[in-house]
Design an enzyme around this catalytic site. Structure first.
Site, PDB file in Angstrom:
ATOM      1  N   SER A 176     -10.825   1.291   6.591  1.00 60.20           N
ATOM      2  CA  SER A 176     -10.522  -0.077   6.126  1.00 60.20           C
ATOM      3  C   SER A 176     -10.274  -0.926   7.358  1.00 60.20           C
ATOM      4  O   SER A 176     -10.003  -0.408   8.443  1.00 60.20           O
ATOM      5  CB  SER A 176      -9.256  -0.030   5.262  1.00 60.20           C
ATOM      6  OG  SER A 176      -8.734  -1.322   5.052  1.00 60.20           O
TER       7      SER A 176
ATOM      8  N   TYR B 289      -0.854   3.378   3.273  1.00 63.59           N
ATOM      9  CA  TYR B 289      -2.293   3.088   3.303  1.00 63.59           C
ATOM     10  C   TYR B 289      -2.760   2.905   4.756  1.00 63.59           C
ATOM     11  O   TYR B 289      -3.749   3.494   5.189  1.00 63.59           O
ATOM     12  CB  TYR B 289      -2.543   1.816   2.485  1.00 63.59           C
ATOM     13  CG  TYR B 289      -3.994   1.464   2.278  1.00 63.59           C
ATOM     14  CD1 TYR B 289      -4.716   2.004   1.228  1.00 63.59           C
ATOM     15  CD2 TYR B 289      -4.645   0.572   3.134  1.00 63.59           C
ATOM     16  CE1 TYR B 289      -6.052   1.665   1.019  1.00 63.59           C
ATOM     17  CE2 TYR B 289      -5.971   0.230   2.938  1.00 63.59           C
ATOM     18  CZ  TYR B 289      -6.675   0.783   1.881  1.00 63.59           C
ATOM     19  OH  TYR B 289      -7.997   0.443   1.688  1.00 63.59           O
TER      20      TYR B 289
HETATM   21  P1  NAD Z   1     -11.632   1.736  -6.764  1.00 63.75           P
HETATM   22  O1  NAD Z   1     -10.237   1.770  -7.297  1.00 63.75           O
HETATM   23  O2  NAD Z   1     -12.642   0.874  -7.414  1.00 63.75           O
HETATM   24  O3  NAD Z   1     -12.214   3.220  -6.673  1.00 63.75           O
HETATM   25  C1  NAD Z   1     -11.453   4.276  -6.149  1.00 63.75           C
HETATM   26  C2  NAD Z   1     -11.828   5.551  -6.873  1.00 63.75           C
HETATM   27  O4  NAD Z   1     -11.065   6.634  -6.281  1.00 63.75           O
HETATM   28  C3  NAD Z   1     -11.479   5.514  -8.374  1.00 63.75           C
HETATM   29  O5  NAD Z   1     -12.602   5.865  -9.153  1.00 63.75           O
HETATM   30  C4  NAD Z   1     -10.353   6.516  -8.497  1.00 63.75           C
HETATM   31  O6  NAD Z   1     -10.326   7.192  -9.754  1.00 63.75           O
HETATM   32  C5  NAD Z   1     -10.653   7.481  -7.336  1.00 63.75           C
HETATM   33  N1  NAD Z   1      -9.456   8.238  -6.960  1.00 63.75           N
HETATM   34  C6  NAD Z   1      -8.232   7.739  -6.676  1.00 63.75           C
HETATM   35  N2  NAD Z   1      -7.369   8.742  -6.462  1.00 63.75           N
HETATM   36  C7  NAD Z   1      -8.069   9.899  -6.608  1.00 63.75           C
HETATM   37  C8  NAD Z   1      -7.725  11.274  -6.528  1.00 63.75           C
HETATM   38  N3  NAD Z   1      -6.460  11.679  -6.300  1.00 63.75           N
HETATM   39  N4  NAD Z   1      -8.686  12.196  -6.720  1.00 63.75           N
HETATM   40  C9  NAD Z   1      -9.950  11.786  -7.017  1.00 63.75           C
HETATM   41  N5  NAD Z   1     -10.332  10.514  -7.121  1.00 63.75           N
HETATM   42  C10 NAD Z   1      -9.394   9.576  -6.925  1.00 63.75           C
HETATM   43  O7  NAD Z   1     -11.444   1.347  -5.224  1.00 63.75           O
HETATM   44  P2  NAD Z   1     -12.484   0.816  -4.111  1.00 63.75           P
HETATM   45  O8  NAD Z   1     -12.080  -0.545  -3.758  1.00 63.75           O
HETATM   46  O9  NAD Z   1     -13.887   1.116  -4.459  1.00 63.75           O
HETATM   47  O10 NAD Z   1     -12.030   1.731  -2.884  1.00 63.75           O
HETATM   48  C11 NAD Z   1     -12.783   2.825  -2.402  1.00 63.75           C
HETATM   49  C12 NAD Z   1     -12.325   3.112  -0.983  1.00 63.75           C
HETATM   50  O11 NAD Z   1     -12.570   1.973  -0.174  1.00 63.75           O
HETATM   51  C13 NAD Z   1     -10.829   3.413  -0.873  1.00 63.75           C
HETATM   52  O12 NAD Z   1     -10.626   4.462   0.054  1.00 63.75           O
HETATM   53  C14 NAD Z   1     -10.259   2.125  -0.326  1.00 63.75           C
HETATM   54  O13 NAD Z   1      -9.100   2.323   0.411  1.00 63.75           O
HETATM   55  C15 NAD Z   1     -11.412   1.660   0.565  1.00 63.75           C
HETATM   56  N6  NAD Z   1     -11.407   0.234   0.864  1.00 63.75           N
HETATM   57  C16 NAD Z   1     -11.486  -0.671  -0.155  1.00 63.75           C
HETATM   58  C17 NAD Z   1     -11.477  -2.019   0.167  1.00 63.75           C
HETATM   59  C18 NAD Z   1     -11.560  -3.069  -0.896  1.00 63.75           C
HETATM   60  O14 NAD Z   1     -11.334  -4.236  -0.562  1.00 63.75           O
HETATM   61  N7  NAD Z   1     -11.893  -2.748  -2.123  1.00 63.75           N
HETATM   62  C19 NAD Z   1     -11.389  -2.436   1.501  1.00 63.75           C
HETATM   63  C20 NAD Z   1     -11.306  -1.470   2.497  1.00 63.75           C
HETATM   64  C21 NAD Z   1     -11.329  -0.135   2.163  1.00 63.75           C
END
Ligand code: NAD
Length: 252
Positions: free
Chosen positions: A134, A147
């Site tokens: 991130s 985080y």
């Molecule tokens: P999201 O909530 O849409 O998807 C995350 C997925 O991870 C979900 O389907 C959830 O069920 C799964 N998950 C969570 N805990 C889990 C566990 N213990 N075991 C198995 N699966 C699990 O989120 P997103 O925004 O798509 O995020 C995906 C990644 O991208 C994350 O690591 C997040 O930190 C990173 N990220 C997101 C953003 C953003 O702005 N959305 C920015 C930077 C980084």
């Protein structure tokens, strides 16, 4: 490399879903690993992938995931460590169990999965690992201690694994997105609008995008394109890097 097999964690939603769709669209066989069985299974069926229900905070589930991918498809060439979640609280009151869980899912699970796929990738002399860090793997903000710690640590893991993987054709990179429009961010927008007493549009424009040069949220598909590139043969010289996709945020 043709006939590739990819594991995408957190593939039932958001960025993981977009990556899985893009990899499957390019002909890869994709294992979707997620806690969310209903969405994950339905989605895996639409891309003719294979769904594995996992709680990545459990070490045994990490091992079972790789074993099941190997049993189902016979090999693993690509690992996308993407699953994650957010919790916002000042350090003074940050729940300790939540700290443990966040580090388990976003730092320990990527280490364990890397460890467990390593032998298969080494045997092929080819592998691609992309760790979804991130912007908060590069810079900090208040109230996101677990985080930010996990995402900074993930870049350290990326660099170490890259050094160990080089001679076996395994590249390991991290990507560092700013705000991407996914369910994780939609719920943060709604929470912040409530806490600050402003509209959701104002949260996006005035709070989230204030330090950004490009004033819009990133799409999951844009992040997926970067990951697909890093998984290609063309990206074979890129390893140990942390790629910003952050709207110019960290250019400041
Ligand atoms: P999201 O909530 O849409 O998807 C995350 C997925 O991870 C979900 O389907 C959830 O069920 C799964 N998950 C969570 N805990 C889990 C566990 N213990 N075991 C198995 N699966 C699990 O989120 P997103 O925004 O798509 O995020 C995906 C990644 O991208 C994350 O690591 C997040 O930190 C990173 N990220 C997101 C953003 C953003 O702005 N959305 C920015 C930077 C980084």
């Amino acid at each position: 490399m043709s006939e590739r097999v990819a594991i995408v964690t957190g593939g039932a939603s958001g960025i993981g879903k977009a990556v899985a769709e893009a990899l499957a669209g390019g002909g890869d066989k994709v294992v979707i690993a997620d806690l969310n069985e209903a969405d994950g299974k339905e989605f895996a069926d639409t891309i003719r992938g294979h769904f594995v229900k996992v709680d990545l905070s459990r070490r045994a589930n990490c091992k079972q995931l790789v074993d099941e991918a190997l049993t189902h498809y016979g090999e693993v060439h690509i690992l996308i460590n993407n699953a994650g979640f957010q919790h916002i609280d000042p350090i003074e009151v940050f729940p300790e169990d939540t700290w443990d869980k966040m580090l388990a899912v976003m730092l320990t699970a990527p280490f364990l999965l890397t460890k467990y796929v390593w032998g298969a990738m080494k045997a092929h002399g080819w592998g691609r690992i992309v760790n979804v860090s991130s912007i908060h793997g590069r810079v900090a903000s208040p109230f996101k201690s677990a985080y930010i710690t996990a995402k900074h640590g993930l870049i350290g893991l990326t660099r170490t694994a890259a050094l160990e993987g080089g001679e076996n054709g395994i590249t390991v990179n991290a990507i560092c997105p700013a705000y991407v429009r996914t369910p994780l961010v939609e719920s943060q927008i709604a929470d912040q609008a409530r806490t600050r007493g402003i509209s959701t549009e104002e949260v996006v424009e005035k709070v989230m995008l204030e330090p950004a040069a490009v004033k819009r949220l990133i799409t999951p598909e844009e992040v997926a394109s970067l990951i697909v590139y890093l998984c290609s043969d063309a990206a074979g010289a890129i390893t140990g890097a942390d790629w910003a996709i952050d709207l110019g945020w960290t250019a400041r």
